[in-house]
Design a protein around this motif. Structure first.
Motif, mmCIF file in Angstrom:
data_model
loop_
_atom_site.group_PDB
_atom_site.id
_atom_site.type_symbol
_atom_site.label_atom_id
_atom_site.label_comp_id
_atom_site.label_asym_id
_atom_site.label_seq_id
_atom_site.Cartn_x
_atom_site.Cartn_y
_atom_site.Cartn_z
ATOM 1 N N LYS A 581 0.811 -1.223 0.000
ATOM 2 C CA LYS A 581 0.000 0.000 0.000
ATOM 3 C C LYS A 581 0.847 1.278 0.000
ATOM 4 O O LYS A 581 0.307 2.381 -0.097
ATOM 5 C CB LYS A 581 -0.911 0.011 1.220
ATOM 6 C CG LYS A 581 -1.973 -1.075 1.210
ATOM 7 C CD LYS A 581 -2.792 -1.058 2.497
ATOM 8 C CE LYS A 581 -3.855 -2.136 2.492
ATOM 9 N NZ LYS A 581 -4.623 -2.159 3.764
ATOM 10 N N TYR A 602 6.782 -0.486 -6.489
ATOM 11 C CA TYR A 602 5.466 0.130 -6.612
ATOM 12 C C TYR A 602 4.706 -0.442 -7.809
ATOM 13 O O TYR A 602 3.528 -0.789 -7.718
ATOM 14 C CB TYR A 602 5.611 1.642 -6.746
ATOM 15 C CG TYR A 602 4.280 2.364 -6.742
ATOM 16 C CD1 TYR A 602 3.655 2.682 -5.542
ATOM 17 C CD2 TYR A 602 3.643 2.694 -7.935
ATOM 18 C CE1 TYR A 602 2.424 3.325 -5.528
ATOM 19 C CE2 TYR A 602 2.412 3.335 -7.928
ATOM 20 C CZ TYR A 602 1.808 3.644 -6.719
ATOM 21 O OH TYR A 602 0.583 4.267 -6.702
ATOM 22 N N TYR A 605 3.135 -3.975 -7.399
ATOM 23 C CA TYR A 605 1.860 -4.089 -6.677
ATOM 24 C C TYR A 605 0.720 -3.305 -7.326
ATOM 25 O O TYR A 605 -0.451 -3.661 -7.166
ATOM 26 C CB TYR A 605 2.025 -3.618 -5.234
ATOM 27 C CG TYR A 605 2.818 -4.587 -4.393
ATOM 28 C CD1 TYR A 605 2.315 -5.855 -4.095
ATOM 29 C CD2 TYR A 605 4.072 -4.244 -3.899
ATOM 30 C CE1 TYR A 605 3.037 -6.747 -3.329
ATOM 31 C CE2 TYR A 605 4.803 -5.140 -3.129
ATOM 32 C CZ TYR A 605 4.288 -6.381 -2.848
ATOM 33 O OH TYR A 605 5.010 -7.275 -2.097
ATOM 34 N N HIS A 606 1.063 -2.230 -8.068
ATOM 35 C CA HIS A 606 0.000 -1.343 -8.555
ATOM 36 C C HIS A 606 -0.175 -1.353 -10.064
ATOM 37 O O HIS A 606 -1.191 -0.873 -10.565
ATOM 38 C CB HIS A 606 0.269 0.096 -8.093
ATOM 39 C CG HIS A 606 0.290 0.237 -6.602
ATOM 40 N ND1 HIS A 606 -0.843 0.491 -5.868
ATOM 41 C CD2 HIS A 606 1.306 0.133 -5.700
ATOM 42 C CE1 HIS A 606 -0.534 0.545 -4.580
ATOM 43 N NE2 HIS A 606 0.763 0.325 -4.456
ATOM 44 N N ASN A 610 -0.783 3.189 -12.670
ATOM 45 C CA ASN A 610 -0.891 3.977 -11.437
ATOM 46 C C ASN A 610 0.280 4.931 -11.311
ATOM 47 O O ASN A 610 1.384 4.574 -11.584
ATOM 48 C CB ASN A 610 -0.923 3.048 -10.235
ATOM 49 C CG ASN A 610 -2.209 2.245 -10.231
ATOM 50 O OD1 ASN A 610 -3.264 2.774 -9.938
ATOM 51 N ND2 ASN A 610 -2.130 0.964 -10.575
#
Length: 610
Positions: A581, A602, A605-606, A610
């Motif tokens: 997160k 980053y 995960y995204h 994003n």
């Protein structure tokens, strides 16, 4: 059967020999199990005109019929009674829950580089040292931290058996938190010597660890590290507090449990005071609002169910409410069922008499302070069950099952089944489900799958799913209700079904298109909220566990993140979910994580968008 018919059966059938009697209600449920030296005399006392307590009258009023089993001796009857209580869990017997299993410290000397572990429900094993129980949960964690600060024993759970020495220590070894016995034979020898000191401390010899901590505190103060010096000083105070709990009149190896029971208006409470190595390690109270019997019967039954196995037994049990017959019977029961000889003491004078008096005083004090609160909660639950039965037109409402679905956009979809018996959580009956056949975000289809699986297993009498609920509760409105109603009709299962719509806490039923609206303060609504919220909590917890395991596995897949960087990330964000997160800027705050690697983590995960 009427009371007179039951009495006639006792007179005509039961012998004046030892055995166990099993009282049942009109639904053939076991509601009480008792033992007797003379069955006829004991069982007759329930149905004759002799004065009885209010709770005994309540028990007798619910008895429809009874069974009995003859035994060779009263001791055999006592053992059989204990086993039948565990099997049937009768309403009017003493039922000890496992939520008060105390923590112990364990050192497995068979391990290479033995470590300190916190365990519950330990088993007696050769070569394993057990220390405890530690009655207050905060103390044991503080104790482990204290030991590790004074003695750098290993923190890891690796299996080093049959492996050669490592080339370099782990992070804990490098910063001096572990002696790193895995690196060299010399360190291994020092480690075992240090472990002897840990064992000595846990056996009550505190002088060595106090010297070490005082020296450490002085060194911290010399370099003006006052915050750490304060922590060390508090650890020394903790040891001194432990020393102050020593009862000087007892032997230094005294290992005793003291039992006392208090009674007020047929409401019982048992106090257990525990002493280990001559020190008072704490006490616990067990309120028994439904228990029926005399003080002696209550204590006998309570102690027979208190110990899990021989590992949790003390060397001596001290109790003041027994006669010689009870003392011999309890000693025989423990020896035959737990395979350990334990001394049972009924003190008349001296320090052990004072211990019993202290336990009695604590039992009475707890009872005085808690009786009204427990009775109020109990009354509210009973009233809520009765009102819900009337509302739904049910003949019986003992077992309620509630279901809930948890997922994130259809990912890691799971369901929970929680069970309330007599209005209280029955944690051992809880079950978890992974959704197997539903793709995407479809709660109706997920609930259909879960109830189909659960009820099919019930029909087939599969283990863990054979019990039939008296009421099924769903989280949701009429949509959820009708989807599960189709499952019941398809499987030809007749079980009452309701759902609780969260927006207004309306109760949706199968016999009306209009929901039942009650005030939120109504005890029926509160009971349904409790079981619904518990199902929700249990489902979310399971969902997070699955998602956390998946995230943890994914951390190893990120290019450029090795063991050291992974450890630094987890230390900073506390969990893999926290890492997933985090923003790019937050990731760059971790030592060793530059802009390029933060971007890789980053994006992992995204995604690119994003």
């Amino acid at each position: 059967m009427t009371r007179q018919q039951l009495l006639e059966r006792v007179k005509n059938e039961l012998p004046e020999t030892s055995g166990v009697y099993i009282m049942k209600n009109i639904d053939d449920e076991v509601i009480y199990v008792g033992k007797a030296k003379a069955l006829k005399r004991r069982v007759k006392s329930y149905f004759d005109e002799t004065p009885k307590t209010q709770k005994t009258y309540a028990l007798v009023s619910n008895i429809d019929h009874f069974d009995y089993i003859l035994t060779n001796s009263e001791l055999d009857a006592f053992s059989l009674e204990s086993n039948l209580i565990k099997k049937y869990k009768p309403k009017y017997n003493i039922l000890l829950k496992d939520d008060k299993s105390f923590p112990y410290l364990k050192i497995d000397m068979k391990e290479k580089f033995p470590r300190l572990q916190i365990v519950r429900l330990p088993k007696s094993e050769q070569g394993v040292l057990l220390f405890g129980p530690y009655v207050t949960g905060t103390r044991i964690s503080e104790l482990v931290a204290l030991i590790k600060s004074a003695y750098p024993i290993r923190w890891c759970n690796k299996n080093f058996e049959g492996k050669n020495s490592q080339s370099k220590p782990c992070l804990y070894g490098e910063i001096g938190k572990c002696l790193a016995p895995c690196v060299s034979v010399e360190n291994e020898t020092k480690y075992m010597e240090m472990l002897d000191n840990v064992v000595a401390f846990l056996n009550g010899k505190t002088s060595d660890i106090k010297k070490k901590l005082k020296k450490k505190m002085d060194e911290q103060a010399e370099v003006l590290n006052f915050e750490e010096a304060l922590v060390t000083r508090n650890q020394i105070k903790m040891i001194e507090a432990i020393d102050n709990e020593l009862i000087t009149s007892l032997a230094s190896d005294a290992d005793i449990d003291v039992f006392a029971v208090a009674e007020q208006d047929e409401f019982y409470n048992v106090n257990v005071m525990m002493l280990r190595k001559g020190k008072n390690v704490g006490q616990v109270n067990y309120p028994l609002p439904d228990a029926v019997g005399t003080k002696t019967e209550i204590l006998m039954s309570f102690i027979s169910g208190f110990y899990k196995d021989s590992a949790t037994l003390p060397k001596e049990i001290v109790v003041g409410a027994f006669g010689e017959d009870e003392r011999e019977m309890l000693a025989g029961f423990i020896l035959s069922n737990l395979n350990k000889a334990v001394k049972i003491t009924i003190p008349k004078i001296g320090i052990k008499t004072e211990l019993v008096k202290n336990a009695e005083k604590n039992a009475e004090e707890f009872l005085r302070n808690s009786k009204a609160r427990i009775e109020k909660k109990q009354k509210a639950t009973i009233e809520a069950l009765e009102n819900l039965k009337m509302l739904l037109g049910l003949k019986r409402l003992k077992r309620m099952e509630c279901y809930d679905i948890s997922h994130i956009s259809g990912e890691f979809a799971v369901a929970s089944m929680v069970v309330f018996e007599d209005g209280e959580p029955a944690y051992k009956e809880y079950r978890k489900f992974k959704i197997k056949t539903v793709q995407g975000n479809d709660d109706y289809a997920s609930m259909t799958e879960v109830l189909t699986r659960r009820l099919t297993d019930m029909i087939e009498c599969k283990e863990n799913f054979s019990k039939r609920p008296d009421l099924i509760v769903l989280d949701g409105g009429f949509g959820q209700l009708h989807s599960v109603q189709k499952v019941l009709e398809k499987l030809d299962v007749d079980i009452p079904l309701i759902s609780l719509a969260e927006r207004n806490e309306d109760i949706c039923t199968t016999f009306s298109n209009e929901p039942v609206s009650l005030q939120k303060s109504n005890n029926v609504v509160k009971l349904l909220q409790r079981i619904r919220d518990e199902a929700h909590r249990f489902a979310i917890t399971f969902h997070r566990q699955l998602r956390g395991k998946s995230l943890k596995a994914s951390l190893d897949e990120i290019e450029g993140v090795g063991a050291q960087k992974a450890q630094a990330l987890i230390k900073h964000f506390k969990s893999v979910e926290g890492i997933s997160k985090a923003s790019k800027n937050d990731l760059m705050k971790v030592e060793g994580i530059g802009e390029a690697l933060a971007n890789v983590i980053y994006l992992f995960y995204h995604g690119e968008n994003n």
